[in-house]
Each structure stands twice: as structure tokens, then as C-alpha cells.
Design an enzyme around this catalytic site. Structure first.
Site, PDB file in Angstrom:
ATOM      1  CB  CYS A 110      71.992  -4.692   6.215  1.00  0.00           C
ATOM      2  SG  CYS A 110      71.548  -3.304   7.262  1.00  0.00           S
ATOM      3  CD  GLU A 111      76.147  -3.588  12.297  1.00  0.00           C
ATOM      4  OE1 GLU A 111      76.179  -2.537  12.961  1.00  0.00           O
ATOM      5  OE2 GLU A 111      77.096  -4.393  12.272  1.00  0.00           O
ATOM      6  CG  HIS A 112      71.490  -1.155  10.744  1.00  0.00           C
ATOM      7  ND1 HIS A 112      72.023  -0.258   9.836  1.00  0.00           N
ATOM      8  CD2 HIS A 112      72.295  -1.091  11.837  1.00  0.00           C
ATOM      9  CE1 HIS A 112      73.078   0.333  10.353  1.00  0.00           C
ATOM     10  NE2 HIS A 112      73.270  -0.154  11.568  1.00  0.00           N
ATOM     11  CG  HIS A 113      66.619  -3.398   8.598  1.00  0.00           C
ATOM     12  ND1 HIS A 113      67.395  -2.331   8.180  1.00  0.00           N
ATOM     13  CD2 HIS A 113      65.597  -2.849   9.310  1.00  0.00           C
ATOM     14  CE1 HIS A 113      66.869  -1.203   8.607  1.00  0.00           C
ATOM     15  NE2 HIS A 113      65.782  -1.476   9.307  1.00  0.00           N
ATOM     16  CD  GLN A 151      78.530  -0.083   0.328  1.00  0.00           C
ATOM     17  OE1 GLN A 151      77.316  -0.276   0.243  1.00  0.00           O
ATOM     18  NE2 GLN A 151      79.202   0.579  -0.601  1.00  0.00           N
ATOM     19  CG  HIS A 179      72.605  -1.374   1.132  1.00  0.00           C
ATOM     20  ND1 HIS A 179      73.248  -1.718   2.306  1.00  0.00           N
ATOM     21  CD2 HIS A 179      73.560  -0.839   0.316  1.00  0.00           C
ATOM     22  CE1 HIS A 179      74.532  -1.393   2.205  1.00  0.00           C
ATOM     23  NE2 HIS A 179      74.744  -0.864   1.005  1.00  0.00           N
ATOM     24  CB  CYS A 181      67.666  -2.491   4.585  1.00  0.00           C
ATOM     25  SG  CYS A 181      69.199  -1.595   4.280  1.00  0.00           S
TER      26      CYS A 181
END
Length: 219
Positions: A110-113, A151, A179, A181
Site C-alpha cells: 500500500c502506497e499510504h503506509h 488496489q 490490507h 493497514c
């Protein structure tokens, strides 16, 4: 510091002196850049210090190197060409029924976390006189999964890559994933599954879409 001496194809991010195979040629390799490994190692050591650890204690001495190698492996899709993969196994065939490869395992970040998400992809297309070797479909899924992702975008990228090269009568992609996250932090919901879909052409018709959904659900 130990580094892997395999080489990586040149990109705008990687050093120009780092020779490799020309863009557009597909060959399966696990590739590492010594300069990237060294740089990531330095930063991982700092992260360990900032979270209150001692990067020089026995259990962590090689952790920065391991993390550097792992991140290069998990993001190698940035340096792979999905078009070259598909074009390496294209065949003319007078077949115009649905071709489905389902339950393709996916692992992405995941690019956020920078935490993993994982699950399975189902990919189908209806040929327009061109088919592709079946193993190339999971390889294309991996190319896009092994990048920093969300995703929703991953689903669309897989569809668009097949659409662009095969020019089929239609493409359908469904991804079901969990996920970390959401599972390890935040709402901490352990059993939530996220489903995304992207379809084109004949799969926009209700009957074709229904057949695809029935097949991926074991009907």
C-alpha cells in the site's frame, strides 16, 4: 556490506552506469542495484535509531541490508515492461470465447503506509484473433502488484495492459484483497476483504459479466 552483484535495467531512477537489458526485452530476473542497496541501508539504520532501537545489536546488524534487498524485490515492477511480457507470447488463433485465469495470488505494498495487501486476482478476456500464453497473465499481474499501489489503480492497470496489447473484444479484472493497514493499525478489522473490478468491451454487457462472475465464484 554485502550486495547482490546482479544488474538491473537502466531507468530514470537508477544510475546510468548500471548496465542491463534494453527496455522492451522481457527476461525474468530478480535484479538489485548496489547503489540503491547502500542508500536504503543507511536510511533504515536511521529509522531503527529513531524508533528507539540499536541497529548495531546482534539481531539487527544485517536488518538494513535485508530490508534494502526486500524493498527492491517487492518493487521490481517499476523496472519491468508489461507490454514486453505480453508481446513475448502472442499467437494468432481463431477463438472468441472467454479465457479466464482465476485465483492469481497477489502481494503488493500500500502506497499510504508501505504495509502489504494480499489476495487474489481473476483476469479474463475474449480474444479478437490474438491470444497470449497463459503464464503471461499472472506475470503482468505481478508487474503492477510489485509497485507501491492502491488496489483500485492496480485493477485498472492490469485491464488496460491487456486491452492495449491484445486489443480483445473485452477484458475483465476482479481483485479481492486484505490490507494490513486496516488489520494491524487504524480500524484493526481482521476479516475485511476489499473487492475491486475493472471491465471493458463485451464484459460491460450484463450477460457476459454475469458469466464471468459465476465462473470466478465457482459456478
Amino acid at each position: 556490506m554485502a550486495t547482490n552483484n546482479k544488474q538491473h535495467a537502466h531507468s530514470d531512477v537508477w544510475p546510468e552506469a548500471f548496465d542491463g537489458h534494453p527496455v522492451g526485452r522481457y527476461e525474468r530476473q530478480d535484479l538489485y542495484c548496489p547503489e540503491a542497496t547502500a542508500a536504503i541501508e543507511r536510511h533504515v539504520r536511521e529509522i531503527l535509531r529513531w524508533i528507539g532501537e540499536d541497529p548495531d545489536r546482534e539481531g539487527l546488524q544485517r536488518t538494513p541490508e535485508r530490508v534494502a534487498m526486500a524493498f527492491q524485490y517487492l518493487t521490481q515492477g517499476y523496472h519491468q515492461d508489461p507490454r514486453a511480457i505480453l508481446e513475448s507470447a502472442l499467437f494468432e488463433e481463431d477463438y472468441n470465447e472467454m479465457i479466464l485465469v482465476k485465483d492469481i495470488q497477489i502481494y503488493s505494498l500500500c502506497e499510504h503506509h508501505l504495509l502489504p495487501f494480499f489476495g487474489k486476482a481473476h483476469v479474463a478476456y475474449i480474444p479478437n484473433r490474438k491470444i497470449v500464453g497463459l503464464s503471461k497473465i499472472p506475470r503482468v499481474v505481478d508487474v503492477f502488484a510489485r509497485r507501491l499501489q492502491v488496489q483500485e489503480r492496480l485493477t485498472i492497470q492490469i485491464r488496460d495492459a491487456l486491452e492495449s496489447v491484445l486489443q480483445p473484444l473485452g477484458v475483465a479484472v476482479v481483485i479481492e484483497a486484505q490490507h494490513l493497514c486496516m488489520m494491524m493499525r487504524g480500524v484493526e478489522k481482521q476479516h475485511a476483504v476489499t473487492t475491486t473490478s475493472a471491465m471493458s468491451g463485451a464484459f460491460l454487457k450484463e450477460a457476459t459479466r454475469a458469466e464471468f462472475m459465476r465462473l470466478i465464484n465457482g459456478g
